[in-house]
Design a protein around this motif. Structure first.
Motif, PDB file in Angstrom:
ATOM      1  N   ARG A  41      42.166  31.158  30.483  1.00 20.44           N
ATOM      2  CA  ARG A  41      42.661  32.524  30.554  1.00 20.44           C
ATOM      3  C   ARG A  41      41.702  33.416  31.346  1.00 20.44           C
ATOM      4  NH1 ARG A  41      43.276  31.724  24.894  1.00 20.44           N
ATOM      5  NH2 ARG A  41      41.734  33.355  24.523  1.00 20.44           N
ATOM      6  N   VAL A  42      42.280  34.373  32.051  1.00 21.17           N
ATOM      7  CA  VAL A  42      41.533  35.304  32.888  1.00 21.17           C
ATOM      8  C   VAL A  42      42.013  36.713  32.561  1.00 21.17           C
ATOM      9  CG1 VAL A  42      41.043  36.015  35.264  1.00 21.17           C
ATOM     10  CG2 VAL A  42      41.225  33.592  34.710  1.00 21.17           C
ATOM     11  N   THR A  43      41.115  37.667  32.643  1.00 25.70           N
ATOM     12  CA  THR A  43      41.466  39.055  32.330  1.00 25.70           C
ATOM     13  C   THR A  43      42.586  39.560  33.234  1.00 25.70           C
ATOM     14  OG1 THR A  43      39.246  39.572  31.545  1.00 25.70           O
ATOM     15  CG2 THR A  43      40.596  41.423  32.258  1.00 25.70           C
ATOM     16  N   GLY A  44      43.581  40.190  32.635  1.00 22.52           N
ATOM     17  CA  GLY A  44      44.690  40.757  33.396  1.00 22.52           C
ATOM     18  C   GLY A  44      44.446  42.216  33.695  1.00 22.52           C
ATOM     19  N   ASP A  45      43.863  42.490  34.849  1.00 23.58           N
ATOM     20  CA  ASP A  45      43.487  43.867  35.195  1.00 23.58           C
ATOM     21  C   ASP A  45      43.885  44.238  36.617  1.00 23.58           C
ATOM     22  OD1 ASP A  45      41.804  42.196  36.514  1.00 23.58           O
ATOM     23  OD2 ASP A  45      39.956  43.227  35.995  1.00 23.58           O
ATOM     24  N   GLY A  46      44.782  43.479  37.237  1.00 25.02           N
ATOM     25  CA  GLY A  46      45.137  43.735  38.624  1.00 25.02           C
ATOM     26  C   GLY A  46      44.338  42.903  39.606  1.00 25.02           C
ATOM     27  N   GLU A  47      43.267  42.264  39.126  1.00 21.21           N
ATOM     28  CA  GLU A  47      42.446  41.396  39.969  1.00 21.21           C
ATOM     29  C   GLU A  47      42.551  39.934  39.541  1.00 21.21           C
ATOM     30  OE1 GLU A  47      41.046  42.565  42.524  1.00 21.21           O
ATOM     31  OE2 GLU A  47      40.671  44.683  42.184  1.00 21.21           O
ATOM     32  N   CYS A  48      43.534  39.628  38.708  1.00 25.63           N
ATOM     33  CA  CYS A  48      43.582  38.294  38.105  1.00 25.63           C
ATOM     34  C   CYS A  48      43.795  37.199  39.136  1.00 25.63           C
ATOM     35  CB  CYS A  48      44.657  38.239  37.022  1.00 25.63           C
ATOM     36  SG  CYS A  48      46.311  38.680  37.604  1.00 25.63           S
ATOM     37  N   PHE A  49      44.588  37.446  40.202  1.00 23.64           N
ATOM     38  CA  PHE A  49      44.780  36.391  41.197  1.00 23.64           C
ATOM     39  C   PHE A  49      43.479  36.076  41.918  1.00 23.64           C
ATOM     40  CE2 PHE A  49      45.246  35.486  45.733  1.00 23.64           C
ATOM     41  CZ  PHE A  49      45.767  34.196  45.647  1.00 23.64           C
ATOM     42  N   TYR A  50      42.811  37.103  42.445  1.00 26.34           N
ATOM     43  CA  TYR A  50      41.584  36.868  43.202  1.00 26.34           C
ATOM     44  C   TYR A  50      40.501  36.261  42.310  1.00 26.34           C
ATOM     45  CZ  TYR A  50      43.751  39.743  46.823  1.00 26.34           C
ATOM     46  OH  TYR A  50      44.601  40.228  47.777  1.00 26.34           O
ATOM     47  N   ARG A  51      40.420  36.730  41.070  1.00 27.70           N
ATOM     48  CA  ARG A  51      39.405  36.197  40.154  1.00 27.70           C
ATOM     49  C   ARG A  51      39.715  34.739  39.796  1.00 27.70           C
ATOM     50  NH1 ARG A  51      39.892  39.752  36.603  1.00 27.70           N
ATOM     51  NH2 ARG A  51      38.173  41.127  37.209  1.00 27.70           N
TER      52      ARG A  51
END
Length: 427
Positions: free
Chosen positions: A213-223
């Motif tokens: 899981r990755v933080t969903g903050d608008g940068e999730c794809f790049y992260r």
């Protein structure tokens, strides 16, 4: 004592100086009491630290130094008469205590520690609100736009943690990439996917063993993209992939210079190259510090997860990836103008990139994903949670299996990292 002495300041009524008396002389005490009754109230007590002018031998306010006991020629003058004693003051105040008499004579209220403490609290609060040295972050000059981005980061972290809290997950405030991977069988529970009986299960994900899981903050794809890529690079013993990646971003840097843009690319480019150097160092230190392959891999992965904990370390990297997308799209305008709608004479491809690509927290679509994968030459596949077909966004040109490829899980509004199941021979 000289500033509070009647002899030093004088009296407007022309009252004569009180006579000096010995300590045991009652007549002198009576005379002092009589004189004190005709004198005005004493001013407030002088501070413990006397003014600089008084220490230099001059009366504050430009008066002569006689009040300080020294004349201008440096000769000692007669000392000022003693302040009336508390006994005489008590006799004229109707039998009140000496402490009350002193407080009344000086015009000061009794000492109250609570009042003083409250005053200190108010002063420190005022200093913080005014941005003084006690204010949080004092001494660091931040631009307004940086402060706005910082506040949006805090809001995003809070929102993500609230989601995790209500789902019964463990509270980790600054984990932008979750430290633990989860079996792919748990993806249905986490994302509330309908049961298999409805025909909308997750059987199409059987080729994968885990997801992160990755933080969903608008940068999730790049992260998700860069973490998955770097995690696989760390698992390799050689540094061929790091060198290939640096060559690819160097070509993007040349394209940026050809476009003539004034942007944050130079700074973010340096940050990205610094991160690649860290990867190489983590590899060397891991091999030197640990003997087993498992311990070495754990050391490297721990370092990578630590790097992705907060915006302080990853913001420049995310900015760099967004600029790479914009540079690649504008450097291949003939190809991408056909993919971007609503372009016109007054709304160019560059305008579209500066509005939808480079700003932080902007949604990422298929066009941007393609540009990033092509620019870095990293194969990219996106699996859909709802059971739709997988999308091979970019495949490596030429024959052979690529050294590193990225696979992400798309939920409809969010991206996470997927881990393909290992082949039996590799196991």
């Amino acid at each position: 004592m000289s500033q509070g002495s009647p002899a030093a300041t004088g009296s407007g009524s022309g009252t004569a100086e009180p006579a000096h008396g010995q300590p045991g002389d009652s007549s002198s005490n009576a005379a002092a009491a009589a004189a004190s009754s005709s004198l005005p109230p004493l001013p407030p007590a002088a501070p413990l630290q006397r003014p600089r002018e008084e220490r230099d031998g001059k009366q504050a306010g430009g008066s002569s130094s006689a009040a300080a006991g020294v004349d201008r020629k440096g000769k000692n003058l007669p000392s000022a008469p003693a302040v009336p004693s508390s006994e005489s003051s008590s006799s004229s105040s109707g039998g009140s205590s000496p402490e009350d008499a002193d407080a009344a004579a000086s015009g000061a209220r009794p000492f109250d520690s609570t009042v003083v403490f409250q005053q200190l609290v108010r002063e420190q609060t005022a200093i913080k609100e005014a941005g003084g040295p006690l204010a949080e972050g004092a001494g660091k000059k931040k631009k307004p736009e940086e402060a706005q981005v910082k506040s949006s980061h805090v809001i995003a972290e809070l929102w993500h943690n609230l989601i995790k809290f209500f789902l019964g997950e463990e509270w980790h405030y600054s984990e932008h990439v979750n430290y633990q991977t989860h079996p792919i069988t748990e993806v249905r529970k986490y994302y509330r996917v309908p049961d298999l009986a409805t025909g909308q299960g997750v059987d199409h994900l059987d080729a994968y063993s885990e997801f992160r899981r990755v933080t969903g903050d608008g940068e999730c794809f790049y992260r998700s993209f860069i973490f998955s890529y770097l995690e696989q690079v760390l698992d390799r013993q050689d540094t061929h992939e790091e060198q290939r990646l640096l060559d690819a971003v160097k070509r993007v840097s040349v394209q940026h210079a050809d476009l003539g843009w004034t942007s944050k690319f130079p700074r973010s480019y340096r940050a990205f190259k610094k991160l690649i150097k860290k990867l190489k160092r983590w590899k060397r230190h891991g091999m030197w510090k640990w003997n087993s392959i498992t311990s070495t891999s754990s050391y490297r992965k721990e370092k990578l997860l630590e790097f992705f904990r907060s915006y302080d370390t990853t913001q420049d990297i995310l900015t760099f990836l967004r600029l790479v997308v914009a540079i690649w799209i504008c450097s291949h305008a003939e190809e991408y103008e056909q993919r971007v709608p609503d372009l016109s004479e007054h709304y160019s491809l560059k305008d579209w990139c500066f509005e939808h690509v480079t700003p932080s927290r902007e949604y990422t679509d298929h066009v941007m994903m393609t540009a990033l994968a092509e620019a870095l030459e990293v194969p990219l596949r996106v699996e859909q949670l709802n059971g739709g077909p997988a999308h091979d966004i970019y495949t490596a040109p030429g024959p052979g299996v690529p050294l590193v490829s990225v696979t992400l899980l798309y939920t409809g509004i969010h991206y996470d990292v997927l881990y393909p199941s290992a082949a039996p021979a590799e196991s």
